[in-house]
Design a protein around this motif. Structure first.
Motif, PDB file in Angstrom:
ATOM      1  N   GLU A  33       6.676  -2.738  -0.121  1.00  0.00           N
ATOM      2  CA  GLU A  33       6.976  -2.867   1.301  1.00  0.00           C
ATOM      3  C   GLU A  33       8.320  -2.218   1.638  1.00  0.00           C
ATOM      4  O   GLU A  33       8.428  -1.484   2.626  1.00  0.00           O
ATOM      5  N   ARG A  34       9.332  -2.450   0.821  1.00  0.00           N
ATOM      6  CA  ARG A  34      10.647  -1.862   1.054  1.00  0.00           C
ATOM      7  C   ARG A  34      10.579  -0.337   1.021  1.00  0.00           C
ATOM      8  O   ARG A  34      11.139   0.340   1.884  1.00  0.00           O
ATOM      9  N   ALA A  35       9.915   0.203  -0.015  1.00  0.00           N
ATOM     10  CA  ALA A  35       9.820   1.659  -0.157  1.00  0.00           C
ATOM     11  C   ALA A  35       9.136   2.282   1.052  1.00  0.00           C
ATOM     12  O   ALA A  35       9.610   3.274   1.609  1.00  0.00           O
ATOM     13  N   GLU A  36       8.043   1.691   1.485  1.00  0.00           N
ATOM     14  CA  GLU A  36       7.326   2.228   2.639  1.00  0.00           C
ATOM     15  C   GLU A  36       8.140   2.077   3.920  1.00  0.00           C
ATOM     16  O   GLU A  36       8.161   2.985   4.755  1.00  0.00           O
ATOM     17  N   ASP A  37       8.847   0.965   4.071  1.00  0.00           N
ATOM     18  CA  ASP A  37       9.708   0.776   5.246  1.00  0.00           C
ATOM     19  C   ASP A  37      10.816   1.831   5.289  1.00  0.00           C
ATOM     20  O   ASP A  37      11.256   2.230   6.368  1.00  0.00           O
ATOM     21  N   LEU A  38      11.257   2.281   4.109  1.00  0.00           N
ATOM     22  CA  LEU A  38      12.317   3.291   4.030  1.00  0.00           C
ATOM     23  C   LEU A  38      11.786   4.714   4.165  1.00  0.00           C
ATOM     24  O   LEU A  38      12.565   5.666   4.177  1.00  0.00           O
ATOM     25  N   GLY A  39      10.457   4.872   4.225  1.00  0.00           N
ATOM     26  CA  GLY A  39       9.882   6.198   4.441  1.00  0.00           C
ATOM     27  C   GLY A  39       9.084   6.762   3.290  1.00  0.00           C
ATOM     28  O   GLY A  39       8.632   7.905   3.352  1.00  0.00           O
ATOM     29  N   ALA A  40       8.881   5.996   2.225  1.00  0.00           N
ATOM     30  CA  ALA A  40       8.066   6.474   1.110  1.00  0.00           C
ATOM     31  C   ALA A  40       6.593   6.476   1.515  1.00  0.00           C
ATOM     32  O   ALA A  40       6.161   5.686   2.361  1.00  0.00           O
ATOM     33  N   ARG A  41       5.847   7.348   0.879  1.00  0.00           N
ATOM     34  CA  ARG A  41       4.401   7.454   1.116  1.00  0.00           C
ATOM     35  C   ARG A  41       3.692   7.063  -0.173  1.00  0.00           C
ATOM     36  O   ARG A  41       4.005   7.580  -1.250  1.00  0.00           O
ATOM     37  N   LEU A  42       2.742   6.147  -0.096  1.00  0.00           N
ATOM     38  CA  LEU A  42       1.992   5.700  -1.266  1.00  0.00           C
ATOM     39  C   LEU A  42       1.029   6.789  -1.711  1.00  0.00           C
ATOM     40  O   LEU A  42       0.224   7.281  -0.918  1.00  0.00           O
ATOM     41  N   LEU A  43       1.128   7.191  -2.984  1.00  0.00           N
ATOM     42  CA  LEU A  43       0.224   8.193  -3.550  1.00  0.00           C
ATOM     43  C   LEU A  43      -0.866   7.564  -4.411  1.00  0.00           C
ATOM     44  O   LEU A  43      -1.971   8.083  -4.493  1.00  0.00           O
ATOM     45  N   LEU A  44      -0.525   6.458  -5.089  1.00  0.00           N
ATOM     46  CA  LEU A  44      -1.489   5.817  -5.990  1.00  0.00           C
ATOM     47  C   LEU A  44      -1.175   4.340  -6.092  1.00  0.00           C
ATOM     48  O   LEU A  44      -0.021   3.956  -6.299  1.00  0.00           O
ATOM     49  N   ASP A  45      -2.219   3.528  -5.976  1.00  0.00           N
ATOM     50  CA  ASP A  45      -2.118   2.080  -6.181  1.00  0.00           C
ATOM     51  C   ASP A  45      -2.875   1.771  -7.467  1.00  0.00           C
ATOM     52  O   ASP A  45      -4.095   1.912  -7.521  1.00  0.00           O
ATOM     53  N   ARG A  46      -2.113   1.401  -8.506  1.00  0.00           N
ATOM     54  CA  ARG A  46      -2.747   1.024  -9.768  1.00  0.00           C
ATOM     55  C   ARG A  46      -2.356  -0.410 -10.121  1.00  0.00           C
ATOM     56  O   ARG A  46      -2.093  -0.747 -11.260  1.00  0.00           O
ATOM     57  N   THR A  47      -2.336  -1.252  -9.112  1.00  0.00           N
ATOM     58  CA  THR A  47      -1.961  -2.640  -9.333  1.00  0.00           C
ATOM     59  C   THR A  47      -3.085  -3.455  -9.964  1.00  0.00           C
ATOM     60  O   THR A  47      -2.855  -4.589 -10.376  1.00  0.00           O
ATOM     61  N   ASP A  48      -4.272  -2.878 -10.069  1.00  0.00           N
ATOM     62  CA  ASP A  48      -5.376  -3.575 -10.730  1.00  0.00           C
ATOM     63  C   ASP A  48      -5.314  -3.448 -12.252  1.00  0.00           C
ATOM     64  O   ASP A  48      -6.105  -4.060 -12.954  1.00  0.00           O
ATOM     65  N   ASP A  49      -4.367  -2.699 -12.782  1.00  0.00           N
ATOM     66  CA  ASP A  49      -4.179  -2.537 -14.222  1.00  0.00           C
ATOM     67  C   ASP A  49      -3.410  -3.747 -14.751  1.00  0.00           C
ATOM     68  O   ASP A  49      -2.243  -3.953 -14.417  1.00  0.00           O
ATOM     69  N   ASP A  50      -4.079  -4.574 -15.571  1.00  0.00           N
ATOM     70  CA  ASP A  50      -3.446  -5.786 -16.093  1.00  0.00           C
ATOM     71  C   ASP A  50      -2.280  -5.490 -17.037  1.00  0.00           C
ATOM     72  O   ASP A  50      -1.330  -6.268 -17.116  1.00  0.00           O
ATOM     73  N   ASP A  51      -2.335  -4.368 -17.760  1.00  0.00           N
ATOM     74  CA  ASP A  51      -1.289  -4.042 -18.726  1.00  0.00           C
ATOM     75  C   ASP A  51      -0.037  -3.450 -18.079  1.00  0.00           C
ATOM     76  O   ASP A  51       1.083  -3.698 -18.538  1.00  0.00           O
ATOM     77  N   GLU A  52      -0.212  -2.630 -17.054  1.00  0.00           N
ATOM     78  CA  GLU A  52       0.939  -1.975 -16.424  1.00  0.00           C
ATOM     79  C   GLU A  52       0.642  -1.702 -14.945  1.00  0.00           C
ATOM     80  O   GLU A  52       0.384  -0.571 -14.549  1.00  0.00           O
ATOM     81  N   PRO A  53       0.700  -2.751 -14.104  1.00  0.00           N
ATOM     82  CA  PRO A  53       0.469  -2.524 -12.684  1.00  0.00           C
ATOM     83  C   PRO A  53       1.585  -1.658 -12.100  1.00  0.00           C
ATOM     84  O   PRO A  53       2.759  -1.844 -12.434  1.00  0.00           O
ATOM     85  N   LEU A  54       1.196  -0.704 -11.254  1.00  0.00           N
ATOM     86  CA  LEU A  54       2.211   0.186 -10.688  1.00  0.00           C
ATOM     87  C   LEU A  54       1.766   0.802  -9.385  1.00  0.00           C
ATOM     88  O   LEU A  54       0.577   0.818  -9.047  1.00  0.00           O
ATOM     89  N   TYR A  55       2.766   1.322  -8.680  1.00  0.00           N
ATOM     90  CA  TYR A  55       2.562   2.162  -7.505  1.00  0.00           C
ATOM     91  C   TYR A  55       3.245   3.494  -7.778  1.00  0.00           C
ATOM     92  O   TYR A  55       4.320   3.541  -8.373  1.00  0.00           O
ATOM     93  N   VAL A  56       2.611   4.565  -7.299  1.00  0.00           N
ATOM     94  CA  VAL A  56       3.242   5.879  -7.303  1.00  0.00           C
ATOM     95  C   VAL A  56       3.466   6.247  -5.840  1.00  0.00           C
ATOM     96  O   VAL A  56       2.537   6.169  -5.027  1.00  0.00           O
ATOM     97  N   PHE A  57       4.693   6.611  -5.522  1.00  0.00           N
ATOM     98  CA  PHE A  57       5.080   6.973  -4.162  1.00  0.00           C
ATOM     99  C   PHE A  57       5.592   8.405  -4.131  1.00  0.00           C
ATOM    100  O   PHE A  57       5.972   8.961  -5.164  1.00  0.00           O
ATOM    101  N   ALA A  58       5.701   8.948  -2.928  1.00  0.00           N
ATOM    102  CA  ALA A  58       6.480  10.161  -2.670  1.00  0.00           C
ATOM    103  C   ALA A  58       7.625   9.735  -1.775  1.00  0.00           C
ATOM    104  O   ALA A  58       7.413   9.010  -0.790  1.00  0.00           O
TER     105      ALA A  58
END
Length: 136
Positions: free
Chosen positions: A99-124
């Protein structure tokens, strides 16, 4: 034993150094190197800025370039070339940082939060540079 080079900071090319520096300053809680703070004039012609941590250790620098081609990742047309990885302590912190990243102007490129071992987001970031935030 040889003396090894030490990493001073990572330099990010951008067409808007102040905008990029402000994004990462707010996202990461860094501060400007003395003398790099925003000026009070309306025109900011700064072509090189450095952010440090609270102890004054250089972390990121921003260099003015005339043109920057945004990555098309995950399409291969324009590769990432490099990206920054950041970690948070748990999934709640991950969602807060999304939420903070997007509020600051980041753009979500990939949502991999369904990965139990390493949940992550990739932003620009606002200049198009990719970065990841994941549970470390």
């Amino acid at each position: 034993m040889p003396e090894y080079p030490q990493l001073l900071h990572t330099v990010i090319d951008t067409t808007e150094p102040r905008r990029s520096a402000e994004f990462y300053r707010l996202l990461l809680g860094y501060i400007y190197r003395p003398g790099d703070e925003p000026s009070t004039s309306e025109v900011d012609e700064t072509d090189w800025l450095v952010l440090t941590d609270a102890q004054g250790h250089r972390k990121l620098a921003f260099q003015q370039v005339d043109h920057f081609e945004h990555t098309t990742w995950p399409r291969p047309d324009v590769p990432m070339q490099m990206h920054l990885d950041f970690t948070v302590s748990d999934r709640d912190a991950l969602e807060c940082q999304r939420e903070r990243a997007e509020d600051l102007g980041a753009r979500l490129l990939l949502d991999r939060t369904d990965d139990d071992d390493e949940p992550l987001y990739v932003f620009a970031d606002p200049s198009g540079h990719p970065f990841c935030v994941f549970v470390g």
